[in-house]
Design a protein around this motif. Sequence first.
Motif, PDB file in Angstrom:
ATOM      1  N   HIS A   1      -5.127  55.598  54.562  1.00  0.00           N
ATOM      2  CA  HIS A   1      -5.398  54.929  55.011  1.00  0.00           C
ATOM      3  C   HIS A   1      -6.913  54.619  55.072  1.00  0.00           C
ATOM      4  CE1 HIS A   1      -2.621  51.797  54.067  1.00  0.00           C
ATOM      5  NE2 HIS A   1      -1.310  52.318  55.135  1.00  0.00           N
TER       6      HIS A   1
ATOM      7  N   GLU B   1      -9.351  54.571  52.425  1.00  0.00           N
ATOM      8  CA  GLU B   1      -9.327  53.481  51.976  1.00  0.00           C
ATOM      9  C   GLU B   1     -10.509  52.569  52.544  1.00  0.00           C
ATOM     10  OE1 GLU B   1      -6.385  49.387  51.303  1.00  0.00           O
ATOM     11  OE2 GLU B   1      -5.777  50.771  52.439  1.00  0.00           O
TER      12      GLU B   1
ATOM     13  N   GLY C   1     -13.889  51.130  50.721  1.00  0.00           N
ATOM     14  CA  GLY C   1     -13.822  50.351  50.609  1.00  0.00           C
ATOM     15  C   GLY C   1     -15.092  49.509  50.741  1.00  0.00           C
TER      16      GLY C   1
ATOM     17  N   GLY D   1      -7.760  44.682  49.933  1.00  0.00           N
ATOM     18  CA  GLY D   1      -8.092  45.771  49.334  1.00  0.00           C
ATOM     19  C   GLY D   1      -9.885  45.672  48.932  1.00  0.00           C
TER      20      GLY D   1
ATOM     21  N   GLY E   1     -11.872  52.387  46.846  1.00  0.00           N
ATOM     22  CA  GLY E   1     -11.228  52.043  47.804  1.00  0.00           C
ATOM     23  C   GLY E   1      -9.644  51.343  47.895  1.00  0.00           C
ATOM     24  N   ASP E   2      -9.254  50.854  46.604  1.00  0.00           N
ATOM     25  CA  ASP E   2      -8.457  50.480  46.404  1.00  0.00           C
ATOM     26  C   ASP E   2      -7.392  51.042  45.994  1.00  0.00           C
ATOM     27  OD1 ASP E   2      -6.656  47.438  45.951  1.00  0.00           O
ATOM     28  OD2 ASP E   2      -6.679  48.329  43.821  1.00  0.00           O
TER      29      ASP E   2
ATOM     30  N   TRP F   1      -7.182  54.598  46.994  1.00  0.00           N
ATOM     31  CA  TRP F   1      -6.744  55.366  48.116  1.00  0.00           C
ATOM     32  C   TRP F   1      -5.516  54.066  49.227  1.00  0.00           C
ATOM     33  CZ3 TRP F   1      -7.190  60.201  49.229  1.00  0.00           C
ATOM     34  CH2 TRP F   1      -7.699  60.795  48.789  1.00  0.00           C
ATOM     35  N   GLY F   2      -6.064  52.938  48.882  1.00  0.00           N
ATOM     36  CA  GLY F   2      -4.927  52.176  49.261  1.00  0.00           C
ATOM     37  C   GLY F   2      -3.710  52.223  48.626  1.00  0.00           C
TER      38      GLY F   2
END
Length: 368
Positions: A33, A36, A40, A107, A112-113, A115-116
């Motif tokens: 997180h 992310e 992101g 997101g 970044g997405d 890692w999310g």
Amino acid sequence: MILAAATNENLAHTSNVLIYSAMAVYMLAFFAHIFEWTFGSRSKVARTAAALTSGGASEDAAAEATATVTVKVAAKGGGTTVLERPKVVTRSASGSRNVPDGPGADGGDAQGDMWGRIALALTGLAFLIAACGVVARALSVQRAPWGNMYEFSITFSTVAVGVYLALLASRKLNIRWLGLPLVTTVLLTLGLAVSVLYTASDQLVPALHSYWLWIHVSCAIFCGAVFYVGAVATLLYLFRDRYETKLIAGEKVSAFATSVLERLPAAATLDKLAYRVNAAVFPLWTFTIIAGAIWAGSAWGHYWEWDPKETWSFITWVAYACYLHARATAGWKGRKAATLALVAFACFLFNYYGVNIFVTGKHSYAGV
């Protein structure tokens, strides 16, 4: 007469191993997180908001940023296609202004997405492991796994994550942004449970051997999990609302605050979410108190004796009732009502930690 079953030490040990394993996976989810939120990207809306903080953007640029949120594209057959992300929300409590949800609300860019998605997968895995740990604890003593503070804590944290994952799966509420504060809180709760509140697996006193243990305490755990979601949304609303107010006023906001707060939904979105979840679970909290009173009547001979646990449960009920009433009153919307919601959740926390640890009453036989 109810005969207590012997404790299965192997299952009790398995439960402990599973809880520690879940903590390890939650830790990995926590770092995912963090990545992310770090990687992101910012949308055009967020970049313009950042420019506003330094005074480098004009009102036309701000209007352009807002306009990009609701773009209509001509479609075949004369229809239109509306780009729904991020969604524009109007906050009438602070004057007429349109503020978009932050780009991180559901997101960011591809990195970044990614890692999310990893964080959500790890959170789901940790939830399953923790749930197995709770079930193993229950099987080790053949009773409900919430007879003391340790068991309540591991069950509460598991249910809280379950509520989060269920809301995500429903796709009715976009609360992906809740992942980081949720995992952080779960790690703190489990850390406190295994280090301070741990109680060896054992049978309960006869007064707790009742089907009301399943009904009353399970309702309290679920209510607490939902109240937690509302409290986090309320707390973040206060930060986001202050951030938006500074942007509108043209005041400078630090780069760190901008990078964090721009990834949250708009203040109005957070405010609405907090109100909805608190209002939805309040009837169940009312039933929880009534169920406890009925159980007290059968166990102690009196429905209500102003035991500290009973008293603070009622105080919590009054606080949330005041909050819901305040939301229906024009003069108590916004930050005032949000502050009252946090006070109500603080009462819930004190009812659990403060009363159980520092106050002696009839509920003390459950131990810590």
